[in-house]
Scaffold this motif. Structure first.
Motif, PDB file in Angstrom:
ATOM      1  N   LEU A   1      33.862  -7.781   4.573  1.00 24.78           N
ATOM      2  CA  LEU A   1      34.341  -6.374   4.029  1.00 24.78           C
ATOM      3  C   LEU A   1      35.567  -6.030   4.793  1.00 24.78           C
TER       4      LEU A   1
ATOM      5  N   THR B   1      38.711  -7.680   3.243  1.00 25.23           N
ATOM      6  CA  THR B   1      38.879  -7.079   2.242  1.00 25.23           C
ATOM      7  C   THR B   1      39.725  -5.745   2.354  1.00 25.23           C
TER       8      THR B   1
ATOM      9  N   ALA C   1      34.948  -3.789  -1.953  1.00 23.41           N
ATOM     10  CA  ALA C   1      34.609  -4.856  -1.096  1.00 23.41           C
ATOM     11  C   ALA C   1      33.182  -5.380  -1.051  1.00 23.41           C
TER      12      ALA C   1
END
Length: 242
Positions: free
Chosen positions: A229, A232, A182
């Motif tokens: 993040l 992801t 990520a």
């Protein structure tokens, strides 16, 4: 246990079902950080049990233990939310940004720009950046990602042993690999920011000097990086399960 009106006798119920409260608290503790106190959960659970005893009637059809368990568990989760620094409004805003990022990444096949995220949320760029400022400090992982009554936790879909305690799950190679991937997908500027903040230990002012932006802009970029993040990681959890 029941009064003449078909309601639960409160005093007898608190005594009889206290072990149930403790059992549910221990089950929840198994997926929570060590900083959470068992007694705090038990106390909240007892209040949930008291609420269940006051509300329950035989005519509801459900077994009292089933009904009480839901109330107890809900009270414990409410207590955990109270212990969290972020208000529900802030957490809701953070989730909205995260979901917008996830939708755009799936549709565009790349990381979206700030303007694109603002457009996806049907707001102006200035308003979106203010939202990023407001949610600054939101974390990459929350207790709700291990245990949640509102939505399916996603961390256990990445880890090899979803029944493990939170620390073990955080050290899991699957989760660690997901975080690394990520971070690699972040835009260069946000990737540099995360490196300066978490690896080199620079503060916001120092990072701002490196990036040649204000501290408030660093806050915004950090919030956006965390949203990317989390988006992801959720995508990885979804694809890992399919």
């Amino acid at each position: 246990m029941y009064t003449a009106r078909g309601k639960v006798d409160t005093n007898d119920t608190l005594t009889q079902y206290a072990p149930l409260v403790r059992r549910l608290a221990l089950q929840l503790m198994a997926k929570l950080p060590a900083s959470v106190e068992l007694e705090d959960l038990i106390q909240a659970g007892m209040l949930g049990l008291l609420d269940a005893a006051n509300r329950y009637q035989e005519t509801q059809g459900a077994q009292f233990e089933t009904y009480a368990s839901q109330r107890i568990r809900g009270a414990m989760l409410d207590e955990l939310r109270e212990l969290d620094w972020a208000s529900r409004g802030i957490r809701k805003t953070a989730r909205e940004i995260e979901k917008a990022v996830q939708r755009l990444e799936q549709r565009l096949g790349r990381g979206p720009s700030e303007s694109e995220i603002a457009g996806e949320m049907s707001i102006g760029l200035t308003e979106y950046q203010q939202m990023l400022q407001d949610v600054h400090g939101c974390q990459l992982i929350y207790y709700e990602d291990f245990e949640s009554a509102d939505e399916e936790p996603f961390i256990d879909r990445i880890c090899a042993d979803p029944g493990a305690d939170p620390l073990t799950m955080l050290l899991d190679e699957g989760l660690r690999g997901g975080v690394v991937d990520a971070i690699d997908r972040l835009p260069d500027r946000e990737k540099l920011l995360m490196s300066l903040y978490y690896e080199q230990g620079l503060n916001l002012r120092e990072i701002g000097a490196v990036l040649e932006v204000s501290e408030s802009r660093v806050c915004q970029l950090h919030s956006q990086a965390i949203s990317r993040l989390r988006a992801t990681l959720r995508e990885k959890a979804w694809t890992s399960a399919n």
